[in-house]
Design an enzyme around this catalytic site. Structure first.
Site, PDB file in Angstrom:
ATOM      1  N   LYS A  44     138.102 -18.764 -15.222  1.00  0.00           N
ATOM      2  CA  LYS A  44     138.182 -20.225 -15.173  1.00  0.00           C
ATOM      3  C   LYS A  44     136.963 -20.786 -15.900  1.00  0.00           C
ATOM      4  CE  LYS A  44     138.562 -23.808 -11.555  1.00  0.00           C
ATOM      5  NZ  LYS A  44     138.628 -24.014 -10.093  1.00  0.00           N
ATOM      6  N   SER A  75     142.739 -26.210  -8.585  1.00  0.00           N
ATOM      7  CA  SER A  75     142.283 -26.558  -9.916  1.00  0.00           C
ATOM      8  C   SER A  75     142.307 -25.398 -10.896  1.00  0.00           C
ATOM      9  CB  SER A  75     140.854 -27.092  -9.836  1.00  0.00           C
ATOM     10  OG  SER A  75     139.983 -26.092  -9.324  1.00  0.00           O
ATOM     11  N   SER A 111     141.790 -24.158  -4.409  1.00  0.00           N
ATOM     12  CA  SER A 111     142.007 -24.043  -5.858  1.00  0.00           C
ATOM     13  C   SER A 111     142.285 -22.643  -6.383  1.00  0.00           C
ATOM     14  CB  SER A 111     140.810 -24.631  -6.607  1.00  0.00           C
ATOM     15  OG  SER A 111     140.794 -26.027  -6.472  1.00  0.00           O
TER      16      SER A 111
END
Lengths: 65, 470
Positions: free
Chosen positions: B82, B157, B181
């Protein structure tokens, strides 16, 4: 528990200025109701009996850690 | 094994072939780069792709392994991070154009440990800006798309991590989980996502969202891969004050397949509130399957669950606002508007309310820990719904219409408050073919027990072996 009073536009602008936001920005017209709504939501915290609890500031998932 | 099979093979399967030199890391990386080329237009999983660097690393890995220097199960395995995990020499945007040119000089601890293990970084993955949102929207780098239906959200996310893993673009990805997330996109994309115990995996070198709620965690296609990843990334880091000093564990040792005698509590509040009936049915069936496998499943109650949103939300918005305070004053107008509103709202939360939320957190934790004296695990849905359409402001959960953010974080936030290890493992599909996830949570630092139960369930079902149409 003391009654929570709604955030006024005047108080909002004061706090926004203290927080370093540009109070002349039109964006604050959108932010004001958003903040009002968010702060109203915090009233739910008043339902929780917290007298016997210290805040978990040095948070650890297990107390012995 | 043909190229597509390589892309859907687990790290465990690839590792056995790489170690025995039946398979070269170069073949593995080439297959994944081809897969990314074929699917990225539909998914938008990556912010930065590193094809040349990955090929060069694969060649180095091949030489090392051929010369007898096999480093372990992640050697030669393709990973994605990420884009809030700092990577030396590779830009790290946190999902915002404000940091389009930000190139860290140093790896975060997780990236450094992957590097030491010989894993190969394919690229940096798309994400909800600043990790502040559960859908996978991103106006700066483009929205993420669900491999099972590109009109639907990936969840966030860590949305790019979810889509890249589900679509065979990467074998292992990493996400960060502040309100769900890792587990939200894992559930919505049909993969495995583990939020380890708070303090087990270092946060050093990650862009923070909320210091006391952030948990880095692996997003993979099998529970074994989650265990293999934890063997590399877990453990004390002197640069993260929250990390445990407990000795390292072998998490694969927990994957015995035997859950006889395990006591699993199903909080009644999880299936009484707003929930899609198809999701509820899949989760009930999963609980029955766990009982068939020898676990004792009992109904329990977590009355404090109704306060999870306000406790977590208050702490999150206050800590996030403080972390980003200077940026908001300097470049707030460049932040994705819905995220800017969330961040700025936190500036208006008073100290007493923040502290009250932390007191309420302590009360929540006492109740949740008490439950885990009665049972070994807590089980329920990861999400009340399957993936909603991109930018949908509300979702339908049974008879209730609720805001998308509140819905997607409904069942995940409790375990950010408690710091308990929690995993999402696929447990079904809707009639429209969208994945459904089962969430299992355990006692702090008993991540092995969570992995053991998820693994036994995974081995007894075929939900995780299905492939998206992309």
């Amino acid at each position: 528990m003391p009654q929570r009073t709604p955030l006024t536009k005047e108080a909002f602008l004061y706090l926004a200025q203290q927080a370093g936001l540009d109070v002349g920005d039109e964006h604050l017209d959108e932010l004001f109701p958003y903040v009002q709504n968010a702060l109203e939501g915090l009233a739910q915290l008043d339902e929780v009996a917290v007298e016997d609890f210290e805040p978990d500031l040095a948070f650890r998932a297990a107390p012995e850690e | 094994m043909d190229a597509l099979e390589l892309c859907y093979a687990s790290a465990g399967e690839l590792a056995r072939l790489i170690e025995s030199r039946e398979l070269s890391p170069v073949e593995v990386i080439d297959a994944h780069l081809s897969r990314i080329e074929a699917t990225e237009g539909a998914l938008n999983s990556f912010i930065t792709l590193l094809p040349e660097e990955a090929r060069a690393a694969a060649q180095r890995a091949e030489r090392e392994i051929q010369s007898g220097n096999y480093r372990g199960p992640l050697h030669g395995i393709p990973v994605g991070l990420k884009d809030l995990f700092n990577t030396a020499g590779v830009r790290t945007t946190s999902g915002t154009r404000i940091f389009d040119d930000y190139v860290p000089q140093e790896d975060c601890t997780v990236a450094a440990r992957f590097h030491q293990a010989g894993a190969i970084l394919l690229g940096k993955l798309n994400m909800h800006p600043f990790a502040y949102g559960p859908t996978g929207e991103n106006a700066d780098y483009g929205h993420m798309h669900n491999p099972w239906n590109p009109e639907m959200v990936t969840g966030g996310s860590s949305g790019g991590s979810g889509s890249a893993t589900a679509a065979g673009q990467c074998t292992i990805t990493m996400g960060s989980d502040t309100g769900g997330s890792v587990r939200i996109p894992a559930s919505l994309c049909g993969i495995v996502g583990l939020k380890p115990t708070y303090g087990l995996v270092s946060r050093h070198g990650l862009t923070a969202l909320s210091w006391s709620l952030d948990h880095p965690g692996p997003m993979v296609r099998t529970v074994e891969d989650a265990a293999l990843t934890m063997n590399v990334i877990a453990g004390h880091d002197p640069r993260d004050v929250a990390t445990t000093i407990r000795p390292a564990e072998d998490y694969t040792a927990a994957l015995t397949g035997d859950i006889r005698g395990l006591r699993i509590g199903a909080p009644r509040e999880y299936l009484e509130g707003p929930i899609d009936p198809e999701v509820a049915e899949s989760v009930r069936t999963a609980l029955e399957r766990l009982a068939d496998l020898g676990a004792t499943v009992v109904e329990v109650s977590l009355p404090m669950f109704k306060y999870a949103q306000v406790i977590s939300g208050t702490i999150l918005m206050t800590e996030a606002a403080q972390y980003h305070r200077e940026l908001l004053a300097r470049e707030g107008d460049k932040i994705y508007p819905p995220v800017r509103l969330r961040l700025e709202a936190g500036l208006f939360v008073g100290g007493p309310d923040y502290l009250k939320a932390q007191q309420a957190r302590a009360a929540f934790n006492r109740e949740a820990r008490g439950l885990l004296e009665e049972v070994d695990l807590l089980a329920g849905p990861t999400e009340p719904v399957t993936a909603p359409p991109i930018l949908a402001p509300q979702v339908q959960a049974g008879e209730d219409t609720i805001g998308t953010t509140a819905a997607l974080t409904h069942f995940t936030r409790p375990y950010n408050i408690t710091g308990f290890p929690a995993i999402s493992v696929p447990c079904g599909f809707s009639r429209e073919g969208m994945p459904i996830g089962l969430q299992l949570a355990g006692r702090p630092f008993e991540d092995g027990t969570v992995l053991r139960a998820a693994h036994a369930y995974e081995q007894a079902t075929d939900w995780g072996r299905r492939r998206p149409p992309v």
